[in-house]
Design an enzyme around this catalytic site. Structure first.
Site, PDB file in Angstrom:
ATOM      1  N   GLY A  52      44.844  47.364  32.700  1.00 36.12           N
ATOM      2  CA  GLY A  52      44.551  45.965  32.325  1.00 36.12           C
ATOM      3  C   GLY A  52      45.062  45.012  33.390  1.00 36.12           C
ATOM      4  O   GLY A  52      45.377  43.860  33.104  1.00 36.12           O
ATOM      5  N   LYS A  53      45.095  45.497  34.635  1.00 36.92           N
ATOM      6  CA  LYS A  53      45.599  44.673  35.727  1.00 36.92           C
ATOM      7  C   LYS A  53      44.757  43.412  35.926  1.00 36.92           C
ATOM      8  O   LYS A  53      45.301  42.358  36.247  1.00 36.92           O
ATOM      9  CB  LYS A  53      45.624  45.486  37.030  1.00 36.92           C
ATOM     10  CG  LYS A  53      46.606  46.656  36.975  1.00 36.92           C
ATOM     11  CD  LYS A  53      46.628  47.427  38.279  1.00 36.92           C
ATOM     12  CE  LYS A  53      45.361  48.215  38.572  1.00 36.92           C
ATOM     13  NZ  LYS A  53      45.067  49.315  37.639  1.00 36.92           N
ATOM     14  N   GLY A  54      43.454  43.536  35.689  1.00 33.30           N
ATOM     15  CA  GLY A  54      42.553  42.388  35.886  1.00 33.30           C
ATOM     16  C   GLY A  54      43.018  41.172  35.099  1.00 33.30           C
ATOM     17  O   GLY A  54      43.041  40.056  35.619  1.00 33.30           O
TER      18      GLY A  54
ATOM     19  N   ASN B 145      35.729  52.111  44.039  1.00 36.47           N
ATOM     20  CA  ASN B 145      36.042  53.011  42.919  1.00 36.47           C
ATOM     21  C   ASN B 145      36.756  52.241  41.813  1.00 36.47           C
ATOM     22  O   ASN B 145      36.737  52.614  40.654  1.00 36.47           O
ATOM     23  CB  ASN B 145      36.919  54.196  43.381  1.00 36.47           C
ATOM     24  CG  ASN B 145      38.152  53.770  44.181  1.00 36.47           C
ATOM     25  OD1 ASN B 145      38.278  52.636  44.598  1.00 36.47           O
ATOM     26  ND2 ASN B 145      39.064  54.703  44.389  1.00 36.47           N
TER      27      ASN B 145
ATOM     28  N   GLY C 261      37.721  49.087  39.239  1.00 34.22           N
ATOM     29  CA  GLY C 261      36.930  48.218  38.388  1.00 34.22           C
ATOM     30  C   GLY C 261      37.868  47.294  37.650  1.00 34.22           C
ATOM     31  O   GLY C 261      38.603  47.733  36.784  1.00 34.22           O
TER      32      GLY C 261
ATOM     33  N   GLN D 267      43.741  51.121  40.855  1.00 33.11           N
ATOM     34  CA  GLN D 267      44.193  52.416  40.292  1.00 33.11           C
ATOM     35  C   GLN D 267      45.651  52.296  39.811  1.00 33.11           C
ATOM     36  O   GLN D 267      46.058  51.212  39.429  1.00 33.11           O
ATOM     37  CB  GLN D 267      44.025  53.555  41.306  1.00 33.11           C
ATOM     38  CG  GLN D 267      42.574  53.925  41.594  1.00 33.11           C
ATOM     39  CD  GLN D 267      41.955  53.141  42.723  1.00 33.11           C
ATOM     40  OE1 GLN D 267      42.572  52.877  43.727  1.00 33.11           O
ATOM     41  NE2 GLN D 267      40.698  52.761  42.586  1.00 33.11           N
TER      42      GLN D 267
ATOM     43  N   THR E  93      43.543  59.660  43.511  1.00 33.78           N
ATOM     44  CA  THR E  93      42.633  59.019  44.448  1.00 33.78           C
ATOM     45  C   THR E  93      43.199  59.225  45.847  1.00 33.78           C
ATOM     46  O   THR E  93      44.250  59.847  46.012  1.00 33.78           O
ATOM     47  CB  THR E  93      42.411  57.543  44.079  1.00 33.78           C
ATOM     48  OG1 THR E  93      41.297  57.043  44.836  1.00 33.78           O
ATOM     49  CG2 THR E  93      43.650  56.686  44.330  1.00 33.78           C
TER      50      THR E  93
ATOM     51  N   ARG F 126      32.242  56.449  32.119  1.00 28.97           N
ATOM     52  CA  ARG F 126      32.724  57.660  31.443  1.00 28.97           C
ATOM     53  C   ARG F 126      33.757  57.299  30.383  1.00 28.97           C
ATOM     54  O   ARG F 126      34.550  56.382  30.584  1.00 28.97           O
ATOM     55  CB  ARG F 126      33.427  58.584  32.461  1.00 28.97           C
ATOM     56  CG  ARG F 126      32.510  59.187  33.480  1.00 28.97           C
ATOM     57  CD  ARG F 126      33.279  60.006  34.497  1.00 28.97           C
ATOM     58  NE  ARG F 126      34.101  59.177  35.373  1.00 28.97           N
ATOM     59  CZ  ARG F 126      34.902  59.663  36.314  1.00 28.97           C
ATOM     60  NH1 ARG F 126      35.020  60.969  36.477  1.00 28.97           N
ATOM     61  NH2 ARG F 126      35.599  58.851  37.082  1.00 28.97           N
ATOM     62  N   PRO F 127      33.776  58.036  29.250  1.00 30.53           N
ATOM     63  CA  PRO F 127      34.836  57.766  28.271  1.00 30.53           C
ATOM     64  C   PRO F 127      36.195  58.101  28.882  1.00 30.53           C
ATOM     65  O   PRO F 127      36.332  59.083  29.603  1.00 30.53           O
ATOM     66  CB  PRO F 127      34.519  58.706  27.102  1.00 30.53           C
ATOM     67  CG  PRO F 127      33.446  59.613  27.555  1.00 30.53           C
ATOM     68  CD  PRO F 127      32.852  59.087  28.827  1.00 30.53           C
TER      69      PRO F 127
ATOM     70  N   SER G 127      50.055  41.833  25.867  1.00 25.34           N
ATOM     71  CA  SER G 127      48.690  41.382  25.650  1.00 25.34           C
ATOM     72  C   SER G 127      48.183  41.915  24.313  1.00 25.34           C
ATOM     73  O   SER G 127      48.382  43.080  23.979  1.00 25.34           O
ATOM     74  CB  SER G 127      47.810  41.878  26.799  1.00 25.34           C
ATOM     75  OG  SER G 127      46.475  41.533  26.543  1.00 25.34           O
ATOM     76  N   VAL G 128      47.554  41.032  23.532  1.00 28.21           N
ATOM     77  CA  VAL G 128      47.101  41.417  22.187  1.00 28.21           C
ATOM     78  C   VAL G 128      45.604  41.192  22.011  1.00 28.21           C
ATOM     79  O   VAL G 128      45.109  41.070  20.892  1.00 28.21           O
ATOM     80  CB  VAL G 128      47.901  40.640  21.106  1.00 28.21           C
ATOM     81  CG1 VAL G 128      49.353  41.100  21.078  1.00 28.21           C
ATOM     82  CG2 VAL G 128      47.830  39.123  21.326  1.00 28.21           C
TER      83      VAL G 128
HETATM   84  P1  IMP Z   1      38.072  58.605  43.538  1.00 33.06           P
HETATM   85  O1  IMP Z   1      39.022  57.463  43.697  1.00 33.06           O
HETATM   86  O2  IMP Z   1      36.657  58.147  43.284  1.00 33.06           O
HETATM   87  O3  IMP Z   1      38.178  59.592  44.639  1.00 33.06           O
HETATM   88  O4  IMP Z   1      38.483  59.406  42.204  1.00 33.06           O
HETATM   89  C1  IMP Z   1      39.690  60.152  42.124  1.00 33.06           C
HETATM   90  C2  IMP Z   1      40.296  60.026  40.734  1.00 33.06           C
HETATM   91  O5  IMP Z   1      40.765  58.689  40.528  1.00 33.06           O
HETATM   92  C3  IMP Z   1      39.325  60.292  39.587  1.00 33.06           C
HETATM   93  O6  IMP Z   1      40.060  60.883  38.526  1.00 33.06           O
HETATM   94  C4  IMP Z   1      38.880  58.900  39.171  1.00 33.06           C
HETATM   95  O7  IMP Z   1      38.444  58.868  37.832  1.00 33.06           O
HETATM   96  C5  IMP Z   1      40.167  58.141  39.361  1.00 33.06           C
HETATM   97  N1  IMP Z   1      39.972  56.714  39.618  1.00 33.06           N
HETATM   98  C6  IMP Z   1      39.544  56.134  40.762  1.00 33.06           C
HETATM   99  N2  IMP Z   1      39.508  54.803  40.640  1.00 33.06           N
HETATM  100  C7  IMP Z   1      39.942  54.520  39.409  1.00 33.06           C
HETATM  101  C8  IMP Z   1      40.189  53.299  38.713  1.00 33.06           C
HETATM  102  O8  IMP Z   1      40.001  52.182  39.216  1.00 33.06           O
HETATM  103  N3  IMP Z   1      40.665  53.421  37.431  1.00 33.06           N
HETATM  104  C9  IMP Z   1      40.925  54.637  36.874  1.00 33.06           C
HETATM  105  N4  IMP Z   1      40.715  55.786  37.481  1.00 33.06           N
HETATM  106  C10 IMP Z   1      40.250  55.742  38.748  1.00 33.06           C
HETATM  107 MG    MG Z   2      39.627  49.856  36.040  1.00 33.73          MG
END
Ligand code: IMP
Ligand code: MG
Length: 424
Positions: A14-16, A37, A39, A224, A239, A303-304, A413-414
């Site tokens: 929840g960094k955003g 990668n 989000g 991440q 990562t 993905r879930p 945060s709630v």
């Molecule tokens: P990569 O960063 O795409 O190489 O993925 C490596 C691992 O990090 C995988 O398990 C991804 O699901 C996870 N990962 C990469 N970016 C995020 C993120 O922003 N949030 C959560 N998991 C992430």
């Molecule tokens: Mg994210």
């Protein structure tokens, strides 16, 4: 005041939302590792949207945003985001800067990421986002990367790309049976971005140094989380960058002596997307319930997310590695209605008690959590704005987390909205 914001679990803490709060108290917001990668889900007016590459501070008018040298930059993803922001009326030009030393992510990185994940045994799969992040960082370390600043000199860029691509194509063809990429088409494609990308490119370490001297307030926005850090996380299920505090230093060129504060972010429970061991993972039924209540679906891949109990060993590890001064605890409201809550305080491994994170993945995979059970609460927390309005059990839960993390909690945060935030 210069701050670094760090994810203290497996990302998606929840960094955003916290960046949104902290950006008001900052002048410059810097991304320093990862790429698209990531989000970060942010609210803009009534709309919710996801930023992958551009710092979330961009939504605050007048703030400067920087993509540091530690980031890997896919120009396609970058300009797509610029386009979306501009369509929403967000002025980007003149406020957003990209490091000349940031590595460019090429289509062959994306293809290599997907091919590798597709060709290895199930138990070796990392479950990457397939954005090409790992292969791009691998090239950076192998010294066959191409950087944003290389575009300044078309002749050099041309030669460099040609020689790198020869090697890449050999690997793609001989190992994966992929046809490879034509130099002409990649070259043309990147040259078409050249002018517009170079408008954003600057010497960011110098820019940050000078800003810090002028007492501008810097905020370093991590992507991440600690457990996905290539050194301090659950290697190899991580990562390819340093998502811990050192990544902010190396990935932006700022000096550690200029940093005043490190803020950690945890969820009130734990989630992880992708493969790899996760000792406190919920049984299926509870996992489905929390996934639904907490909307736990990856913001980059959909993905879930796997969900589990709060793991204090993980959080403590993050506190120690990053020197976290203050914690933000997110999504506490999602836990309402559970009769009891469990917190992992240690692990049991081969009959021994482990209070620290065992860095070997082999050991970590065999760890069984040692749980402490505390009472839950029924009340809806989404309207709570002050400490005194939390139900007793929620206060006790937070106090216990604080003790186990050895760090004060300053923000709870709630809910996803900006005002659903309790400052302690
Ligand atoms: P990569 O960063 O795409 O190489 O993925 C490596 C691992 O990090 C995988 O398990 C991804 O699901 C996870 N990962 C990469 N970016 C995020 C993120 O922003 N949030 C959560 N998991 C992430
Ligand atoms: Mg994210």
């Amino acid at each position: 005041m210069n701050r670094i914001l760090i994810g203290a679990q497996w990302g998606d803490e929840g960094k955003g939302k916290i960046i949104d709060v902290l950006a008001r108290k900052s002048d410059i917001i810097v991304r320093y590792q990862g790429g698209n990668n990531a989000g970060h889900t942010v609210k803009f007016g009534k709309e919710k949207f996801v930023l992958h590459l551009i710092p979330s501070g961009i939504l605050h008018p007048g703030k400067i945003c920087v993509i540091g040298n530690g980031v890997v930059l896919d120009p396609e993803a970058f300009f797509e985001e610029v386009k979306v922001l501009e369509k929403k009326g967000v002025h980007v030009r003149g406020r957003l800067f990209v490091s000349e030393q940031a590595h460019l992510l090429f289509p062959y990185h994306r293809v290599a990421d997907a091919l590798r994940e597709g060709s290895i045994a199930r138990k070796e799969m990392i479950g990457t986002t397939k954005k090409g992040i790992g292969p791009c960082y691998a090239d950076k370390m192998a010294r066959i990367g191409v950087r944003v600043g290389d575009l300044k000199h078309p002749e050099y860029f041309r030669e460099r790309l040609a020689s790198v691509l020869r090697e890449k194509n050999q690997i793609l063809r001989k190992i994966y049976g992929h046809p490879g990429f034509s130099f002409a088409s990649i070259y043309r494609h990147f040259m078409s971005y050249r002018k517009s990308l170079l408008k954003f490119a600057v010497d960011t370490p110098t820019m940050l140094y000078e800003a810090a001297r002028k007492k501008k307030r810097l905020l370093f926005e991590g992507a991440q989380g600690t457990m996905l850090d290539v050194d301090h996380g659950t290697y190899p299920f991580v990562t390819s960058s340093n998502a811990t505090v050192g990544g902010a230093i190396a990935g932006s060129g700022i000096s550690p002596t200029l940093i005043d504060q490190v803020i950690g972010v945890v969820k009130a429970y734990t989630t992880r997307v992708g493969e790899g061991p996760f000792p406190t993972q919920f049984p299926d039924a509870l996992m489905k319930e929390i996934q639904r209540k907490g909307d736990e679906f990856g913001s980059t891949t959909g993905r879930p997310r796997r969900c589990g109990w709060f793991d204090a060993v993980v959080a403590r590890h993050a506190v120690r590695i990053n020197g976290i001064n203050e914690m933000a605890v997110m999504k506490l409201d999602i836990l309402s209605g559970l009769p009891n809550l469990r917190i992992a305080t240690a692990y049991r491994l081969n009959g021994k008690l482990w209070k620290t994170y065992p860095s070997s993945i082999y050991e970590f995979s065999n760890c069984r959590p040692v749980y402490e059970t505390v009472p839950g609460w029924k009340e809806d927390l989404s309207l709570v704005r002050r400490w005194k309005d939390f139900p007793r059990a929620a206060k006790r839960y937070l106090e216990r987390l604080e003790e186990l993390m050895e760090t004060p909690i300053r923000i709870v945060s709630v809910g996803s909205k900006r005002h659903q935030t309790v400052f302690l």
